[in-house]
Design an enzyme around this catalytic site. Structure first.
Site, mmCIF file in Angstrom:
data_model
loop_
_atom_site.group_PDB
_atom_site.id
_atom_site.type_symbol
_atom_site.label_atom_id
_atom_site.label_comp_id
_atom_site.label_asym_id
_atom_site.label_seq_id
_atom_site.Cartn_x
_atom_site.Cartn_y
_atom_site.Cartn_z
ATOM 1 N N CYS A 1 35.244 12.911 -13.033
ATOM 2 C CA CYS A 1 35.242 11.469 -12.743
ATOM 3 C C CYS A 1 36.534 11.015 -12.081
ATOM 4 O O CYS A 1 36.516 10.288 -11.079
ATOM 5 C CB CYS A 1 34.952 10.665 -14.008
ATOM 6 N N HIS B 1 36.837 7.648 -19.026
ATOM 7 C CA HIS B 1 35.955 7.694 -17.859
ATOM 8 C C HIS B 1 36.380 6.646 -16.838
ATOM 9 O O HIS B 1 36.943 5.599 -17.187
ATOM 10 C CB HIS B 1 34.500 7.453 -18.269
ATOM 11 N N HIS C 1 29.817 7.062 -9.504
ATOM 12 C CA HIS C 1 30.727 7.871 -10.319
ATOM 13 C C HIS C 1 30.184 9.284 -10.466
ATOM 14 O O HIS C 1 29.026 9.568 -10.166
ATOM 15 C CB HIS C 1 30.927 7.229 -11.697
#
Length: 384
Positions: free
Chosen positions: A289, A342, A354
């Site tokens: 990520c 994240h 993402h």
């Protein structure tokens, strides 16, 4: 590139350059599993003038590959043949891993990050075929010199400090003080065709290599090709797959066509929809990520920290009602009060793009009903 003998850099720290398409940076030499062997291999070129598929290496009496000195002064690397075989190696590594195997890279803290071909790294020590390094181009509070970890020594070649600074666009690089033009890969992947050796190497988006000088280009340069300097000598790339930029700046997305850089970040990110997630990934073979956020910003010439937890501490804070495409959304445990775990890129109209987790691929989703919506803790903007 100007290479040096490894023996001339026996005093540490010493500079090295990544000599494989993408080097995985491991937490320690004991981190890899047996199934990770393809990700540990070096890269070998055929002898000058050798035919396709031949190796530029000697054989011991047992028939095993051994390192030897080539005419160019570079050490060939054992275990692999021409570049296309290395590409098959990394694809075999990724393709053979199950979801639990991929999860284990994170849960067992095996992998830290990755570094692309031609990236300078600072080496602190070498032991038992491994090098402890830091990557200056990836900032991290873990080490003031850059992101730290371990890389197999055969995936690195020695360079001088001056050459490392030249490749990094730092002062003390080019002897005349002029910026060194670079060719930056804009395609997802492209082939390097080496001019003095047989074989090719497939390299990733955002790989940055210095252009050959006019003297080095000679009559080789054509309208459809660019000639670049590499750790393995001069090589040819398709002009359509790269953008030429000054050594002290430039990015694949310099021509924004009337869009702001936030919109360009999103446009770059959408090119990788469907790409499988890879913990620690920093290449077109897979991103995690924060590596995805880092790389899509870098594609616009914006350098941000490597990890989500650090990315969340910098940039301009943006309230929800002022979000624009290209802003970063961060999510933390304990309903946004705990550790950041994240990051995604706001894509506009209530959507986010993402690279979510080891069981998934890069995706464009609605934030409404998103499973981590109640963990959103902060939004940041690095573009202007």
């Amino acid at each position: 590139m100007v290479m040096v003998d490894r023996e001339d850099q026996a005093v540490y720290p010493a500079w090295r350059v990544v000599s494989v398409p993408v080097a995985t940076v491991w937490t320690s030499p004991s981190s890899p599993r047996s199934l990770d062997a393809p990700a540990l291999a070096g890269f070998a070129l055929g002898r000058p003038g050798s035919g396709p598929g031949e190796r530029g290496e000697d054989k011991s009496d047992s028939g095993n590959s051994v390192k030897k000195q080539t005419d160019s002064g570079f050490l060939t690397q054992k275990r692999t043949g021409p570049g296309e075989r290395w590409e098959q190696g990394i694809e075999a590594w990724l393709g053979a891993m199950t979801v639990p195997d991929k999860l284990d890279l994170c849960e067992a803290n095996r992998v830290q990050t990755q570094a692309l071909y031609g990236t300078p790294v600072l080496t602190y020590e070498e032991q038992d075929g491994w090098s402890r390094i830091a990557i200056p181009s990836q900032s991290s509070p873990k080490d003031e010199n850059g992101y730290p970890g371990w890389i197999p020594t055969e995936q690195l070649l020695p360079i001088s400090a001056q050459e490392a600074h030249r490749l990094s666009g730092q002062e003390g690089g080019a002897s005349d003080g002029a910026a060194v033009p670079n060719a930056i890969v804009t395609a997802s992947t492209t082939d390097l065709e080496f001019l003095s050796y047989s074989g090719k190497m497939r390299i990733s988006f955002l790989t940055r290599l210095p252009l050959a000088t006019e003297e080095e280009q000679g009559t080789v340069l054509g309208a459809e090709s660019v000639i670049v300097q590499t750790p393995h000598g001069l090589a040819r790339m398709k002009r359509a797959d790269v953008q030429v930029a000054a050594g002290d700046g430039g990015s694949p997305a310099d021509d924004v066509g009337g869009r702001n850089k936030g919109q360009v970040i999103v446009a770059q990110a959408k090119r990788f929809l469907g790409l499988h997630y890879l913990w620690g990934g920093m290449s077109a073979w897979g991103y995690d990520c924060s590596g995805f956020a880092h790389s899509m910003h870098l594609a616009c010439g914006i350098v941000i920290p490597r990890d989500a937890s650090v990315q969340a501490l910098h940039g301009a804070g943006i309230p929800p009602e002022e979000l624009q495409p290209g802003d970063l959304l961060f999510f933390a445990h304990e309903q946004g009060q705990g550790r950041v775990h994240h990051v995604g890129i706001y894509a506009g109209d209530g959507h986010m793009i993402h690279s979510p987790d080891s069981a998934s691929s890069v995706e464009l989703i609605s934030l409404e009903g998103y499973k981590l919506a109640d963990e959103h803790c902060v939004s940041r903007r690095y573009w202007t």
